[in-house]
Design a protein around this motif. Structure first.
Motif, PDB file in Angstrom:
ATOM      1  N   SER A   5      -7.471  -0.680  -1.016  1.00 27.16           N
ATOM      2  CA  SER A   5      -6.096  -0.912  -0.583  1.00 27.16           C
ATOM      3  C   SER A   5      -5.603  -2.279  -1.047  1.00 27.16           C
ATOM      4  O   SER A   5      -6.159  -3.307  -0.666  1.00 27.16           O
ATOM      5  CB  SER A   5      -6.017  -0.810   0.945  1.00 27.16           C
ATOM      6  OG  SER A   5      -4.719  -1.102   1.418  1.00 27.16           O
ATOM      7  N   LEU A   6      -4.561  -2.277  -1.884  1.00 18.59           N
ATOM      8  CA  LEU A   6      -3.937  -3.503  -2.366  1.00 18.59           C
ATOM      9  C   LEU A   6      -2.643  -3.770  -1.605  1.00 18.59           C
ATOM     10  O   LEU A   6      -1.962  -2.820  -1.193  1.00 18.59           O
ATOM     11  CB  LEU A   6      -3.628  -3.392  -3.858  1.00 18.59           C
ATOM     12  CG  LEU A   6      -4.818  -3.225  -4.802  1.00 18.59           C
ATOM     13  CD1 LEU A   6      -4.316  -2.994  -6.223  1.00 18.59           C
ATOM     14  CD2 LEU A   6      -5.729  -4.447  -4.753  1.00 18.59           C
ATOM     15  N   PHE A   7      -2.304  -5.052  -1.412  1.00 17.35           N
ATOM     16  CA  PHE A   7      -1.070  -5.401  -0.703  1.00 17.35           C
ATOM     17  C   PHE A   7      -1.002  -4.597   0.600  1.00 17.35           C
ATOM     18  O   PHE A   7      -0.005  -3.939   0.912  1.00 17.35           O
ATOM     19  CB  PHE A   7       0.148  -5.121  -1.583  1.00 17.35           C
ATOM     20  CG  PHE A   7       0.062  -5.722  -2.959  1.00 17.35           C
ATOM     21  CD1 PHE A   7       0.258  -7.076  -3.152  1.00 17.35           C
ATOM     22  CD2 PHE A   7      -0.240  -4.935  -4.057  1.00 17.35           C
ATOM     23  CE1 PHE A   7       0.158  -7.640  -4.427  1.00 17.35           C
ATOM     24  CE2 PHE A   7      -0.350  -5.484  -5.322  1.00 17.35           C
ATOM     25  CZ  PHE A   7      -0.138  -6.837  -5.516  1.00 17.35           C
ATOM     26  N   SER A   8      -2.078  -4.662   1.379  1.00 19.45           N
ATOM     27  CA  SER A   8      -2.305  -3.721   2.486  1.00 19.45           C
ATOM     28  C   SER A   8      -1.345  -3.886   3.649  1.00 19.45           C
ATOM     29  O   SER A   8      -1.118  -2.926   4.392  1.00 19.45           O
ATOM     30  CB  SER A   8      -3.738  -3.883   3.004  1.00 19.45           C
ATOM     31  OG  SER A   8      -4.671  -3.760   1.964  1.00 19.45           O
ATOM     32  N   GLY A   9      -0.790  -5.096   3.839  1.00 23.70           N
ATOM     33  CA  GLY A   9       0.015  -5.315   5.036  1.00 23.70           C
ATOM     34  C   GLY A   9      -0.853  -5.113   6.264  1.00 23.70           C
ATOM     35  O   GLY A   9      -2.026  -5.466   6.295  1.00 23.70           O
ATOM     36  N   ALA A  10      -0.276  -4.506   7.294  1.00 21.95           N
ATOM     37  CA  ALA A  10      -1.024  -4.229   8.515  1.00 21.95           C
ATOM     38  C   ALA A  10      -1.704  -2.868   8.478  1.00 21.95           C
ATOM     39  O   ALA A  10      -2.202  -2.401   9.490  1.00 21.95           O
ATOM     40  CB  ALA A  10      -0.093  -4.324   9.722  1.00 21.95           C
ATOM     41  N   GLY A  11      -1.693  -2.224   7.304  1.00 21.03           N
ATOM     42  CA  GLY A  11      -2.463  -0.994   7.152  1.00 21.03           C
ATOM     43  C   GLY A  11      -1.755   0.283   7.549  1.00 21.03           C
ATOM     44  O   GLY A  11      -2.424   1.273   7.866  1.00 21.03           O
ATOM     45  N   LEU A  12      -0.422   0.318   7.506  1.00 25.03           N
ATOM     46  CA  LEU A  12       0.279   1.553   7.877  1.00 25.03           C
ATOM     47  C   LEU A  12      -0.063   2.685   6.914  1.00 25.03           C
ATOM     48  O   LEU A  12      -0.322   3.817   7.331  1.00 25.03           O
ATOM     49  CB  LEU A  12       1.790   1.314   7.902  1.00 25.03           C
ATOM     50  CG  LEU A  12       2.306   0.334   8.958  1.00 25.03           C
ATOM     51  CD1 LEU A  12       3.830   0.263   8.925  1.00 25.03           C
ATOM     52  CD2 LEU A  12       1.832   0.737  10.344  1.00 25.03           C
ATOM     53  N   GLY A  13      -0.058   2.391   5.623  1.00 23.64           N
ATOM     54  CA  GLY A  13      -0.458   3.415   4.666  1.00 23.64           C
ATOM     55  C   GLY A  13      -1.922   3.780   4.796  1.00 23.64           C
ATOM     56  O   GLY A  13      -2.315   4.924   4.556  1.00 23.64           O
ATOM     57  N   ASP A  14      -2.732   2.816   5.183  1.00 24.39           N
ATOM     58  CA  ASP A  14      -4.163   3.064   5.322  1.00 24.39           C
ATOM     59  C   ASP A  14      -4.478   3.951   6.521  1.00 24.39           C
ATOM     60  O   ASP A  14      -5.477   4.668   6.519  1.00 24.39           O
ATOM     61  CB  ASP A  14      -4.887   1.729   5.435  1.00 24.39           C
ATOM     62  CG  ASP A  14      -4.688   0.893   4.183  1.00 24.39           C
ATOM     63  OD1 ASP A  14      -5.215   1.275   3.133  1.00 24.39           O
ATOM     64  OD2 ASP A  14      -3.973  -0.126   4.261  1.00 24.39           O
ATOM     65  N   ILE A  15      -3.625   3.898   7.531  1.00 23.32           N
ATOM     66  CA  ILE A  15      -3.767   4.829   8.654  1.00 23.32           C
ATOM     67  C   ILE A  15      -3.646   6.259   8.144  1.00 23.32           C
ATOM     68  O   ILE A  15      -4.394   7.155   8.551  1.00 23.32           O
ATOM     69  CB  ILE A  15      -2.703   4.535   9.728  1.00 23.32           C
ATOM     70  CG1 ILE A  15      -2.996   3.193  10.413  1.00 23.32           C
ATOM     71  CG2 ILE A  15      -2.633   5.655  10.762  1.00 23.32           C
ATOM     72  CD1 ILE A  15      -1.908   2.747  11.363  1.00 23.32           C
ATOM     73  N   ALA A  16      -2.698   6.478   7.239  1.00 23.25           N
ATOM     74  CA  ALA A  16      -2.511   7.814   6.670  1.00 23.25           C
ATOM     75  C   ALA A  16      -3.739   8.235   5.872  1.00 23.25           C
ATOM     76  O   ALA A  16      -4.198   9.377   5.963  1.00 23.25           O
ATOM     77  CB  ALA A  16      -1.270   7.826   5.778  1.00 23.25           C
ATOM     78  N   ALA A  17      -4.284   7.309   5.058  1.00 24.61           N
ATOM     79  CA  ALA A  17      -5.459   7.637   4.254  1.00 24.61           C
ATOM     80  C   ALA A  17      -6.653   7.977   5.145  1.00 24.61           C
ATOM     81  O   ALA A  17      -7.393   8.938   4.897  1.00 24.61           O
ATOM     82  CB  ALA A  17      -5.798   6.467   3.332  1.00 24.61           C
ATOM     83  N   GLU A  18      -6.830   7.196   6.191  1.00 23.35           N
ATOM     84  CA  GLU A  18      -7.945   7.435   7.104  1.00 23.35           C
ATOM     85  C   GLU A  18      -7.786   8.764   7.834  1.00 23.35           C
ATOM     86  O   GLU A  18      -8.766   9.492   8.048  1.00 23.35           O
ATOM     87  CB  GLU A  18      -8.035   6.291   8.111  1.00 23.35           C
ATOM     88  CG  GLU A  18      -9.181   6.409   9.087  1.00 23.35           C
ATOM     89  CD  GLU A  18      -9.166   5.291  10.112  1.00 23.35           C
ATOM     90  OE1 GLU A  18     -10.174   4.568  10.197  1.00 23.35           O
ATOM     91  OE2 GLU A  18      -8.154   5.144  10.826  1.00 23.35           O
ATOM     92  N   ALA A  19      -6.548   9.107   8.179  1.00 19.84           N
ATOM     93  CA  ALA A  19      -6.295  10.312   8.968  1.00 19.84           C
ATOM     94  C   ALA A  19      -6.693  11.590   8.238  1.00 19.84           C
ATOM     95  O   ALA A  19      -6.972  12.610   8.880  1.00 19.84           O
ATOM     96  CB  ALA A  19      -4.816  10.379   9.365  1.00 19.84           C
ATOM     97  N   ILE A  20      -6.709  11.545   6.916  1.00 17.68           N
ATOM     98  CA  ILE A  20      -7.073  12.757   6.181  1.00 17.68           C
ATOM     99  C   ILE A  20      -8.433  12.634   5.511  1.00 17.68           C
ATOM    100  O   ILE A  20      -8.748  13.361   4.579  1.00 17.68           O
ATOM    101  CB  ILE A  20      -5.997  13.141   5.152  1.00 17.68           C
ATOM    102  CG1 ILE A  20      -5.720  11.984   4.203  1.00 17.68           C
ATOM    103  CG2 ILE A  20      -4.730  13.575   5.833  1.00 17.68           C
ATOM    104  CD1 ILE A  20      -4.677  12.328   3.170  1.00 17.68           C
TER     105      ILE A  20
END
Length: 261
Positions: A5-20
Motif C-alpha cells: 500500500s502506497l500513500f496509504s493514509g489511514a487505510g480506508l482503501g486497505d480496509i477494502a483489500a483486507e475485507a476480500i
C-alpha cells in the motif's frame, strides 16, 4: 495474495483489500497521525514513512500495489502545478516502484481532474516500465455514499498480459448500478448535492450523514483530513474483486490451454 500500500493514509482503501481476503505486506505513509492508525489496525506490518524509501531490495514482493498518489497539484482546488508539482510529482516514485517490484497488478487512484491534468503522463510512464492499463471514473454515490466524490481508478498490469480474448477488468458489470436519474441539485439532510449523479446519492445511501465539521479538537481535525484524503472503501472493494476474478479466469484459461504431459 499480498498487497503493498502506497500513500496509504489511514487505510480506508486497505480496509477494502483486507475485507476480500488480501494480506498486507507493507504500508507507506508520511503523516504521523495516519501512520498511528495503520499501526494500530495492522500491528506488526511494516509502515514506511517515505515513498522514496520503497525499493525492490528492501520490501517484501507483492501481487498487487494499491495507492492514490497526492492530488493537491492536480485537483481543481489546488494551485494547478500539475503532475510535475512537488506533491503530485511523487507519481514518478509510484512508477519507479512498479518497475522495481513488478507486481501482477497496480491500482492507482486520483481525482477526476487527472483526466486532463496528467493521465497522459501516467499512461506514458506505465508503458515505459512495461505496463498496460484500464481506467474509468467511479462516483462514490454509485456505491451508497451521500456524495458524488468522482475518482479516477486505473488498473495496470504487465503489458504482455493483454490478449484478444481477455475481457476488460473494469468493464461494467451487473454488480455496479447507479440508481436514479439526475433532475438537478438536491437538498438532502442539510447537504446541497449537485452534479451528474446527485439523485444517485439520495436513492442509494441510507446511513448517517457525516459532515465536514470541526469541534475545535486537534484529533478531530486529523480525522477529517484522513477521511478527506481517503478513498471510499466500497469503490476499491468492487475494483479489487474484478481484479481477483480476472486473475482467476486467466489462471483457468492457462490450465485449460496447457498441453498434456
Amino acid at each position: 495474495m499480498y498487497v503493498g500500500s502506497l500513500f496509504s493514509g489511514a487505510g480506508l482503501g486497505d480496509i477494502a483489500a483486507e475485507a476480500i481476503g488480501l494480506s498486507h505486506a507493507w504500508f507507506c505513509e508520511c503523516d504521523p497521525f495516519a501512520r498511528a492508525v495503520l499501526e494500530r489496525r495492522w500491528p506488526g506490518v511494516p509502515v514506511y514513512h517515505d515513498v522514496r524509501d520503497i525499493h525492490g531490495q528492501n520490501v517484501k514482493p507483492v501481487d498487487i500495489v494499491i495507492g492514490g498518489f497526492p492530488c493537491q497539484d492536480i485537483s481543481c482546488a489546488g494551485k494547478g502545478a500539475g503532475i510535475t508539482g512537488e506533491r503530485s510529482g511523487l507519481w514518478s516514485e509510484y512508477a519507479r516502484i512498479l518497475r522495481e517490484l513488478r507486481p501482477r497488478y497496480a491500482v492507482v487512484e486520483n481525482v477526476k481532474a487527472l483526466l486532463g491534468r496528467g493521465l497522459d503522463r501516467v499512461l506514458g510512464d506505465l508503458a515505459e516500465v512495461g505496463y498496460d492499463a484500464e481506467w474509468d471514473v467511479f462516483p462514490a454515490a454509485a456505491f451508497g455514499a451521500p456524495h458524488l466524490r468522482e475518482r479516477v481508478i486505473l488498473v495496470a498490469y504487465p503489458g504482455g498480459d493483454r490478449r484478444p480474448a481477455r475481457a476488460p477488468i473494469l468493464a461494467p458489470g451487473g454488480d455496479l448500478a447507479i440508481h436514479g436519474q439526475p433532475d438537478g441539485p438536491v437538498d438532502w439532510n442539510g447537504l446541497r448535492l449537485a452534479g451528474p449523479q446527485s439523485q444517485a446519492a439520495v436513492s442509494a445511501y441510507s446511513g448517517p450523514v457525516v459532515c465536514r465539521v470541526d469541534d475545535g479538537g486537534t484529533h478531530w481535525l486529523d480525522r477529517l483530513r484522513c477521511l478527506g484524503n481517503g478513498i471510499t472503501p466500497a469503490v476499491l472493494r468492487w475494483v479489487i474483486k474484478r481484479i481477483l476474478s480476472a486473475s482467476k479466469n486467466r489462471s483457468l484459461r492457462s490450465t485449460l490451454n496447457r498441453k498434456p504431459d
